[in-house]
Write an enzyme that holds these catalytic residues in place. Structure first.
Site, PDB file in Angstrom:
ATOM      1  N   ARG A 113       8.500  30.273 -73.598  1.00 54.72           N
ATOM      2  CA  ARG A 113       8.089  29.733 -72.186  1.00 54.72           C
ATOM      3  C   ARG A 113       7.124  28.617 -72.572  1.00 54.72           C
ATOM      4  O   ARG A 113       6.951  27.627 -72.009  1.00 54.72           O
ATOM      5  CB  ARG A 113       7.730  30.588 -70.915  1.00 54.72           C
ATOM      6  CG  ARG A 113       7.217  29.872 -69.970  1.00 54.72           C
ATOM      7  CD  ARG A 113       7.310  30.607 -68.508  1.00 54.72           C
ATOM      8  NE  ARG A 113       7.054  31.939 -68.542  1.00 54.72           N
ATOM      9  CZ  ARG A 113       5.994  32.526 -68.600  1.00 54.72           C
ATOM     10  NH1 ARG A 113       4.786  31.828 -68.900  1.00 54.72           N
ATOM     11  NH2 ARG A 113       5.791  34.000 -68.775  1.00 54.72           N
TER      12      ARG A 113
ATOM     13  N   TYR B 208      17.378   8.169 -55.758  1.00 55.35           N
ATOM     14  CA  TYR B 208      18.094   9.330 -56.046  1.00 55.35           C
ATOM     15  C   TYR B 208      17.859  10.273 -54.811  1.00 55.35           C
ATOM     16  O   TYR B 208      16.628  10.456 -54.257  1.00 55.35           O
ATOM     17  CB  TYR B 208      17.823   9.995 -57.184  1.00 55.35           C
ATOM     18  CG  TYR B 208      18.561  11.300 -57.450  1.00 55.35           C
ATOM     19  CD1 TYR B 208      19.892  11.226 -57.657  1.00 55.35           C
ATOM     20  CD2 TYR B 208      18.038  12.594 -57.521  1.00 55.35           C
ATOM     21  CE1 TYR B 208      20.746  12.489 -57.817  1.00 55.35           C
ATOM     22  CE2 TYR B 208      18.880  13.701 -57.584  1.00 55.35           C
ATOM     23  CZ  TYR B 208      20.367  13.650 -57.422  1.00 55.35           C
ATOM     24  OH  TYR B 208      20.845  14.753 -57.832  1.00 55.35           O
TER      25      TYR B 208
ATOM     26  N   ASP C 236      10.834   6.782 -62.463  1.00 55.41           N
ATOM     27  CA  ASP C 236      12.071   7.396 -63.047  1.00 55.41           C
ATOM     28  C   ASP C 236      12.817   6.574 -63.706  1.00 55.41           C
ATOM     29  O   ASP C 236      13.441   5.733 -63.260  1.00 55.41           O
ATOM     30  CB  ASP C 236      12.490   7.949 -61.604  1.00 55.41           C
ATOM     31  CG  ASP C 236      13.846   8.830 -61.927  1.00 55.41           C
ATOM     32  OD1 ASP C 236      14.620   8.738 -62.979  1.00 55.41           O
ATOM     33  OD2 ASP C 236      14.268   9.624 -61.236  1.00 55.41           O
TER      34      ASP C 236
ATOM     35  N   LYS D   9      21.665  12.653 -67.592  1.00 56.48           N
ATOM     36  CA  LYS D   9      22.530  11.535 -67.302  1.00 56.48           C
ATOM     37  C   LYS D   9      22.692  10.928 -68.704  1.00 56.48           C
ATOM     38  O   LYS D   9      23.207  11.367 -69.593  1.00 56.48           O
ATOM     39  CB  LYS D   9      21.699  10.306 -66.386  1.00 56.48           C
ATOM     40  CG  LYS D   9      21.421  11.347 -65.031  1.00 56.48           C
ATOM     41  CD  LYS D   9      22.623  11.674 -64.211  1.00 56.48           C
ATOM     42  CE  LYS D   9      22.260  12.759 -62.935  1.00 56.48           C
ATOM     43  NZ  LYS D   9      21.275  12.281 -62.293  1.00 56.48           N
TER      44      LYS D   9
END
Ligand SMILES: *Cc1c(COP(=O)(O)O)cnc(C)c1O
Length: 383
Positions: A48, A100, A172, A197
């Site tokens: 982690r 988005y 972004d 994407k």
């Protein structure tokens, strides 16, 4: 020597000191790592916190975005959630209105509960940005080109404004990818991606990324990532490393195809089409885009002459898949008003122009004549 982006991409994940000489980064499917002795570590303790495969990816992401620190997340939304975790109750943030839909939902239906106030405005208009600014404004997040209307926001001017008011500037960069646009070079504090994407590029993987150049921000992001447990698995990290190698080839080809479709939509297709949205034909912002990006990308939106035609043709296409998401080698088409932007209130969508006559296309790597044929045959079946 600073290598060309295509060279960096091809060499992503190629390790020089692997025990057996393997070219491809091994997938370290280990949750934990053995310590040589008390107070000693191999550099890895628990996956982690850090994992060698993920770290290889994170280094690659940082180098592509020309930042120093990279972080890989299980989704783009996980990356965005981590970023907004940098703000405190009472803070105000400003975001592009045409963005988005999931980012809108995150602020309006989740972070609002924790006292983070968000305004969504037309960030292409710097005067509007300044007018929306409040004493407690601590961050600005933009998408450029925007989603789905491909509006262009000036990255450098936004960076200047944020510096002046001591606010975090977040870009972004999902649509452009570091292949075409590197916002950190233009003054962004943080770049985020939906790695699902273009970075992944094959519609087969979910991922997210954050990149920054600031050591203090990197510490805080690393702390949040480890504390909230928002990490990309070793297997998916490897898959994303593999995908990145062809990012340049894919972007070039997909952009070429998109340009061909834009040209068709403005000529033969114009019988059925009212407006096309794509950076190179955006009068408002193309000069700005040229100053901050080296390509136009492969996202475009088309406003048809009737809502009926737009909605009907979705089920008549043979090559384009009627599906959300974008950036993959397979061409996709979506109706933002019903899918990606459905969580925005109707009057807000209407104001933006995200209505049922608008379809958004993510152009893949197929032959562009076949894609144009597919659009034409589907339209002909509807009229
Ligand atoms: C898809 C997308 C996101 C969300 O990413 P996920 O990987 O789906 O969580 C964020 N921003 C943009 C621009 C996107 O297209």
């Amino acid at each position: 020597m600073k290598f060309n982006k295509n060279t960096i991409l091809a060499q992503v994940g190629v390790i020089k000191n692997e025990k057996y000489g393997a070219i491809s980064t091994p997938i370290y499917h280990s949750a934990t790592f053995r310590h040589p002795a008390i107070g000693e570590s191999t550099g890895y303790d628990y996956s982690r916190t850090s994992n060698p495969t993920r770290q290889e990816l994170e280094t690659a992401l940082a180098s592509l975005e020309e930042g120093k620190y990279g972080f890989a997340f299980p989704t783009g939304m996980a990356a965005l959630t981590t970023i907004f975790g940098l703000f405190k109750s009472g803070d105000h943030v400003i975001l592009s209105e045409d963005l988005y839909g999931g980012t809108y939902r995150l602020l309006k239906q989740y972070f609002n509960q924790y006292g983070i106030d968000a305004d969504f405005i037309d960030t292409t208009n710097l005067i509007e940005v300044e007018q929306t600014w409040k004493p407690n404004t601590k961050g600005l997040l933009i998408e450029t080109p925007s989603n789905p209307l491909m509006k262009i926001t000036d990255i450098k001017l936004c960076a200047k404004l944020c510096k002046q008011f001591n606010a975090l500037f977040i870009v972004d960069n999902t649509f452009m990818t570091p292949y075409y646009q590197t916002p950190i070079n233009l003054g962004a504090d943080i770049v985020i991606h939906s790695g699902t994407k273009y970075l992944a590029g094959h519609n087969d993987l979910l991922a997210g990324a954050i990149i920054t150049n600031d050591a203090d921000l990197a510490d805080r992001i690393g702390f949040l990532q480890n504390t909230t447990g928002s990490v990309l698995s070793a297997g998916d990290s490897w898959l994303l490393l593999r995908s990145l190698k062809t990012l340049g080839l894919r972007m070039e080809r997909q952009t070429k195809n998109a340009q061909a479709i834009v040209e068709w939509a403005q000529t033969e297709g114009s019988k059925w089409i009212n407006q096309v949205y794509y950076p190179s034909i955006n009068e408002q912002g193309y000069n700005i885009h040229l100053g901050q990006a080296t390509g136009d990308g492969a996202m475009l939106s088309i406003r048809f002459k009737s809502e009926q035609l737009a909605m009907d043709l979705l089920s008549k296409l043979e090559l384009f898949s009627f599906a959300e998401s974008l950036g993959g080698v397979e061409s996709l088409i979506t109706i933002p008003s019903r899918q990606t932007h459905a969580d925005m209130p109707e009057d807000y969508r209407k104001k933006l122009g995200v209505t049922d006559d608008l379809l958004r296309i993510s152009v893949g790597i197929e032959d562009c004549n076949d894609l144009i044929y597919d659009l034409t045959q589907a339209i002909n079946k509807c009229i």
